[in-house]
Design an enzyme around this catalytic site. Structure first.
Site, PDB file in Angstrom:
ATOM      1  N   PHE A   1       0.773  -1.397  -0.108  1.00 32.01           N
ATOM      2  CA  PHE A   1      -0.099  -0.097   0.049  1.00 32.01           C
ATOM      3  C   PHE A   1       0.835   1.232  -0.154  1.00 32.01           C
ATOM      4  O   PHE A   1       0.399   2.402  -0.187  1.00 32.01           O
ATOM      5  CB  PHE A   1      -0.833   0.100   1.152  1.00 32.01           C
ATOM      6  CG  PHE A   1      -2.047  -0.913   1.137  1.00 32.01           C
ATOM      7  CD1 PHE A   1      -3.340  -0.752   0.567  1.00 32.01           C
ATOM      8  CD2 PHE A   1      -1.919  -2.231   1.954  1.00 32.01           C
ATOM      9  CE1 PHE A   1      -4.215  -1.432   0.460  1.00 32.01           C
ATOM     10  CE2 PHE A   1      -3.235  -2.975   2.069  1.00 32.01           C
ATOM     11  CZ  PHE A   1      -4.355  -2.661   0.940  1.00 32.01           C
TER      12      PHE A   1
ATOM     13  N   HIS B   1      12.820  -7.977   6.399  1.00 31.66           N
ATOM     14  CA  HIS B   1      11.587  -7.755   7.138  1.00 31.66           C
ATOM     15  C   HIS B   1      11.846  -8.308   8.720  1.00 31.66           C
ATOM     16  O   HIS B   1      12.706  -9.083   8.896  1.00 31.66           O
ATOM     17  CB  HIS B   1      10.278  -8.351   6.698  1.00 31.66           C
ATOM     18  CG  HIS B   1       9.874  -7.805   5.461  1.00 31.66           C
ATOM     19  ND1 HIS B   1      10.195  -8.109   4.213  1.00 31.66           N
ATOM     20  CD2 HIS B   1       8.489  -6.802   5.360  1.00 31.66           C
ATOM     21  CE1 HIS B   1       9.438  -7.167   3.362  1.00 31.66           C
ATOM     22  NE2 HIS B   1       8.545  -6.503   3.964  1.00 31.66           N
TER      23      HIS B   1
ATOM     24  N   LYS C   1       7.129 -11.753  10.350  1.00 31.84           N
ATOM     25  CA  LYS C   1       6.585 -11.720   8.909  1.00 31.84           C
ATOM     26  C   LYS C   1       6.847 -13.054   8.703  1.00 31.84           C
ATOM     27  O   LYS C   1       7.778 -13.817   8.630  1.00 31.84           O
ATOM     28  CB  LYS C   1       7.444 -10.980   7.860  1.00 31.84           C
ATOM     29  CG  LYS C   1       6.575 -11.309   6.495  1.00 31.84           C
ATOM     30  CD  LYS C   1       7.089  -9.853   5.664  1.00 31.84           C
ATOM     31  CE  LYS C   1       6.523 -10.091   4.256  1.00 31.84           C
ATOM     32  NZ  LYS C   1       5.065 -10.116   4.230  1.00 31.84           N
TER      33      LYS C   1
HETATM   34  N1  LIG Z   1      -0.245  -4.992   1.388  1.00 33.22           N
HETATM   35  C1  LIG Z   1       0.444  -4.436   2.197  1.00 33.22           C
HETATM   36  O1  LIG Z   1       0.848  -3.360   2.165  1.00 33.22           O
HETATM   37  C2  LIG Z   1       0.891  -5.116   3.478  1.00 33.22           C
HETATM   38  C3  LIG Z   1       1.499  -4.451   4.459  1.00 33.22           C
HETATM   39  C4  LIG Z   1       1.840  -5.096   5.824  1.00 33.22           C
HETATM   40  C5  LIG Z   1       1.247  -6.442   6.037  1.00 33.22           C
HETATM   41  N2  LIG Z   1       0.529  -7.197   4.760  1.00 33.22           N
HETATM   42  C6  LIG Z   1       0.156  -8.314   4.856  1.00 33.22           C
HETATM   43  O2  LIG Z   1      -1.118  -8.210   5.711  1.00 33.22           O
HETATM   44  C7  LIG Z   1      -1.358  -9.565   6.277  1.00 33.22           C
HETATM   45  C8  LIG Z   1      -1.457  -9.163   7.908  1.00 33.22           C
HETATM   46  O3  LIG Z   1      -0.483  -8.730   8.343  1.00 33.22           O
HETATM   47  P1  LIG Z   1      -0.522  -8.249  10.041  1.00 33.22           P
HETATM   48  O4  LIG Z   1       0.954  -7.957  10.223  1.00 33.22           O
HETATM   49  O5  LIG Z   1      -1.682  -7.290  10.220  1.00 33.22           O
HETATM   50  O6  LIG Z   1      -0.823  -9.764  10.548  1.00 33.22           O
HETATM   51  P2  LIG Z   1      -1.296  -9.999  12.124  1.00 33.22           P
HETATM   52  O7  LIG Z   1      -1.017  -8.800  13.152  1.00 33.22           O
HETATM   53  O8  LIG Z   1      -0.958 -11.335  12.484  1.00 33.22           O
HETATM   54  O9  LIG Z   1      -2.827 -10.017  11.679  1.00 33.22           O
HETATM   55  C9  LIG Z   1      -3.673 -10.644  11.066  1.00 33.22           C
HETATM   56  C10 LIG Z   1      -5.011 -11.073  11.650  1.00 33.22           C
HETATM   57  O10 LIG Z   1      -5.835 -11.718  10.830  1.00 33.22           O
HETATM   58  C11 LIG Z   1      -6.618 -12.423  11.506  1.00 33.22           C
HETATM   59  N3  LIG Z   1      -7.177 -13.823  10.732  1.00 33.22           N
HETATM   60  C12 LIG Z   1      -6.211 -14.872  10.510  1.00 33.22           C
HETATM   61  N4  LIG Z   1      -6.883 -15.880   9.859  1.00 33.22           N
HETATM   62  C13 LIG Z   1      -8.231 -15.120   9.676  1.00 33.22           C
HETATM   63  C14 LIG Z   1      -9.192 -15.465   8.989  1.00 33.22           C
HETATM   64  N5  LIG Z   1      -9.612 -16.702   8.466  1.00 33.22           N
HETATM   65  N6  LIG Z   1     -10.470 -14.560   8.902  1.00 33.22           N
HETATM   66  C15 LIG Z   1     -10.514 -13.582   9.731  1.00 33.22           C
HETATM   67  N7  LIG Z   1      -9.294 -13.252  10.206  1.00 33.22           N
HETATM   68  C16 LIG Z   1      -8.241 -13.971  10.386  1.00 33.22           C
HETATM   69  C17 LIG Z   1      -5.749 -12.782  12.726  1.00 33.22           C
HETATM   70  O11 LIG Z   1      -6.658 -13.305  13.875  1.00 33.22           O
HETATM   71  P3  LIG Z   1      -6.365 -14.393  14.769  1.00 33.22           P
HETATM   72  O12 LIG Z   1      -5.327 -13.850  15.739  1.00 33.22           O
HETATM   73  O13 LIG Z   1      -7.708 -14.828  15.258  1.00 33.22           O
HETATM   74  O14 LIG Z   1      -5.970 -15.738  13.885  1.00 33.22           O
HETATM   75  C18 LIG Z   1      -5.140 -11.521  13.027  1.00 33.22           C
HETATM   76  O15 LIG Z   1      -6.027 -10.605  13.937  1.00 33.22           O
HETATM   77  C19 LIG Z   1      -0.148 -10.189   6.039  1.00 33.22           C
HETATM   78  O16 LIG Z   1      -0.398 -11.253   4.944  1.00 33.22           O
HETATM   79  C20 LIG Z   1       1.069  -9.227   5.738  1.00 33.22           C
HETATM   80  O17 LIG Z   1       2.078  -9.929   5.228  1.00 33.22           O
HETATM   81  C21 LIG Z   1       0.480  -6.394   3.685  1.00 33.22           C
END
Ligand SMILES: NC(=O)c1ccc[n+]([C@@H]2O[C@H](COP(=O)([O-])OP(=O)(O)OC[C@H]3O[C@@H](n4cnc5c(N)ncnc54)[C@H](OP(=O)(O)O)[C@@H]3O)[C@@H](O)[C@H]2O)c1
Length: 233
Positions: free
Chosen positions: A109, A136, A140
């Site tokens: 993003f 990272h 990650k």
């Molecule tokens: N596009 C971008 O710019 C960008 C930037 C940063 C990160 N990301 C990506 O974004 C994703 C999330 O990153 P994060 O750092 O926020 O991870 P995070 O802190 O681990 O959060 C992930 C969340 O998703 C929930 N979750 C897992 N499985 C799920 C499901 N089946 N349905 C609904 N919720 C679910 C988890 O809940 P539970 O604890 O209940 O499992 C947790 O609250 C990763 O894939 C990361 O690589 C993308």
């Protein structure tokens, strides 16, 4: 003025989900109507809240399946979760067009990564040998990062090559947040293009731009450039 766009966040309790909820709540033209976690039934939760656009920021690999479920519920997907392949993106695009909806897959993003990609594509025209280094934090889970894969895809396309032939180096260390470098080698010189982040806040403007873009999108494209260009950035 339009009614505020009804937005749901899937993965709402996570790091990205928390940032997104804060930014959506502070925007006058967006209304946060659904905060969905891993114990909720996704389609039901989206339907119950009449969500129009949903942001997926869950666990790497879940994005494509969640996008299809969103479309089945009549909801426009913005997928920020890592790991959506080009083939999965195409399948999402086809499914969205069938039901006359749209959305966006966004491997990164941030504004800086978009500009890095543009600069690297230009540089790759002149330096045909290049490699990607992504660095990272330890939490990650996926490697290489979705952004590094997208970078390899875009740079390989400059020369009509297979993205799998672009080497990607993944580093996971404490102290790091999220950095990426493209190194391009020439005759007696190396060009390094580097993006560094110092906080998740770098993703905030892109998240809002992608949600606004998805409101009227046709089909599911790939990359934050669609949203920034539509917003005139
Ligand atoms: N596009 C971008 O710019 C960008 C930037 C940063 C990160 N990301 C990506 O974004 C994703 C999330 O990153 P994060 O750092 O926020 O991870 P995070 O802190 O681990 O959060 C992930 C969340 O998703 C929930 N979750 C897992 N499985 C799920 C499901 N089946 N349905 C609904 N919720 C679910 C988890 O809940 P539970 O604890 O209940 O499992 C947790 O609250 C990763 O894939 C990361 O690589 C993308």
């Amino acid at each position: 003025m339009n009614e505020p766009l009804r937005v749901g966040v899937v993965g709402a309790a996570g790091r990205m989900g928390t940032l997104a909820r804060e930014r959506i709540s502070a925007a006058d033209d967006l209304e946060l109507v659904a905060e969905i976690g891993s114990t909720d039934e996704l389609r039901q939760a989206l339907r119950d809240t009449a969500t129009e656009v949903a942001l997926d920021v869950t666990a790497a690999g879940l994005g494509a399946a969640h996008g299809l479920e969103m479309l089945e519920a009549g909801v426009r997907p913005v997928i920020g979760t890592s790991g959506v392949t080009l083939e999965e993106n195409e399948a999402l695009d086809a499914a969205a067009r069938e039901v006359r909806l749209g959305g966006l897959v966004v491997p990164n993003f941030s504004l800086g990564i978009w500009l890095l990609l543009r600069a690297a594509e230009e540089a790759a025209r002149h330096f045909p040998r290049f490699e990607v280094v992504e660095m990272h934090h330890l939490a990650k889970l996926d490697a290489p990062s979705g952004t590094a894969i997208q970078t390899a895809e875009r740079l390989a396309a400059v020369h009509g090559r297979d993205p799998a032939d672009v080497p990607i180096h993944s580093i996971r260390l404490p102290g790091l947040l999220s950095n990426q470098e493209v190194m391009l080698g020439g005759d007696g010189e190396v060009l390094r293009l580097r993006h560094e982040t110092y906080g998740l806040s770098c993703f905030g403007p892109g998240i809002l731009a992608a949600l606004r873009y998805a409101r009227a999108a046709e089909g599911v494209g790939r990359g934050i450039e669609h949203a920034f260009e539509a917003a005139g950035d």
